[in-house]
Design a protein around this motif. Structure first.
Motif: not given
Ligand SMILES: Nc1ncnc2c1ncn2[C@@H]1O[C@H](COP(=O)(O)OP(=O)(O)O)[C@@H](O)[C@H]1O
Ligand SMILES: [Mg+2]
Length: 333
Positions: A51-69
């Protein structure tokens, strides 16, 4: 002696089996740090809210977990795989519903499932079986041959989930899966999330709806790339809430909030936070019993009727605001 050793051994085995582990995970985009030394673990079959506000880094975390970045620093493990070096093998066991998950509007519900099934390499028999299961899960019986464009928001959302899990993943990442759908569809969607978790699937879900956050078994709060608190909703309410919450019911909430904020600015009533939650006002005070009467007096002096003024258990949103404020002002006590 032997008795004492057994739990330790079990604990070690359990922690190794955690399907998602992040240690000091960091992502920098140039000079900017989007995710900053974040560590967390998700246990098997758990519904973990990120959880976190917009721009907190949630999607970026997921993209790393998925091996996308690729992380700039830190360690990751998903189902024991390293998302950076074992991307393909890991991805076969992981489902992802992104914020921008695209269904083909010009395909029917059934055709979308088949399309994603083929993308994930399901054979004909497995696909036929999964197709039935997903149509049933999403409540799409009778609508399987409708064009996706003609399905309403809730059905589309459930169909998108179905497509994201067509390959029966053991871990699922859901990025704001309920954004923009009505309250009833959101509730149904959460029913599906728990049905999957009860079968042993591990789920990370981001949301900015705090009522949904309350439904998670554990949550992590992320703000400006930093993990500011993690635990069960109850733990966070008990340990991370700075102050106590008074809830005010009044027919004139807007004027009441204005008055309370004035009193806060002037310092005549030094509370920490005043906010409107739907039709109610939450005031965070150092001590609920001491502040109850002065607040009532302040409002009634201005002819604002106070229908009720109760000391309540904080909501996760209260905790989040309190935690973020403290992490921004570490000296504040
Ligand atoms: N590829 C990128 N390049 C530069 N900045 C990015 C990139 N992706 C995300 N960001 C920035 O990182 C921060 C976190 O973004 P994001 O993870 O999408 O947040 P959230 O999902 O919590 O809303 C934002 O400030 C965003 O602008
Ligand atoms: Mg996002």
């Amino acid at each position: 002696m032997a008795d004492k050793e057994i739990p330790a051994v079990q604990a070690a085995a359990e922690s190794r089996a955690d399907p998602v582990i992040a240690e000091d995970l960091t992502k920098r985009f140039g000079e900017f740090t989007a995710v900053d030394r974040v560590s967390f673990r998700i246990h098997p079959g758990e519904v973990f809210g990120w959880l976190g506000p917009n721009g907190a880094g949630k999607t970026t975390t997921i993209r790393m977990l998925l091996g996308l970045i690729r992380p700039s620093a830190g360690k990751l493990s998903v189902l024991g795989y390293d998302p950076v070096t074992e991307t393909k093998t890991m991805q076969a066991h992981v489902g992802y519903m992104s914020q921008l998950f695209t269904l083909y509007n010009d395909l029917t519900a059934r055709e979308n499932i088949r399309f994603y099934g083929k993308v994930y390499g399901l054979n004909r028999k497995a696909l036929a079986q999964r197709q039935q299961e997903i149509i049933q899960m999403a409540g799409l019986e009778g609508r399987e041959d409708m064009l996706t464009a003609n399905l309403s928001g809730g059905w589309k959302q459930r169909l998108a989930l179905g497509c994201a899990i067509v390959h029966n993943p053991r871990v699922i990442f859901l990025d704001e899966p309920t954004a923009g759908v009505d309250a009833i569809s959101r509730r149904e969607f959460w029913g599906l999330i728990y049905a999957m978790a009860n079968k042993g699937t591990t789920i990370l879900v981001t949301t900015h709806y705090m009522d949904e956050a309350e439904l998670c078994q554990r949550v992590g709060f992320i703000n400006q790339g930093r993990l500011v608190a993690a635990g069960t909703p109850d733990e966070l309410k008990q340990t991370h809430m700075h102050g106590q919450v008074l809830e005010i019911d009044t027919p004139d909430p807007d004027r009441a909030v204005r008055l309370l904020k004035e009193a806060q600015t002037k310092g005549s009533l030094p509370f920490e936070e005043v906010a409107l939650y739907g039709a109610q006002i939450h005031v965070v005070v150092p001590n609920a019993e001491e502040f109850r009467q002065p607040i009532r007096k302040l409002l009634e002096k201005e002819n604002i009727q106070v229908s009720s003024l109760e000391w309540i258990m904080p909501t996760l949103e209260d905790v989040f605001i309190s935690t973020v404020r403290e992490s921004a002002e570490p000296g504040l006590q």
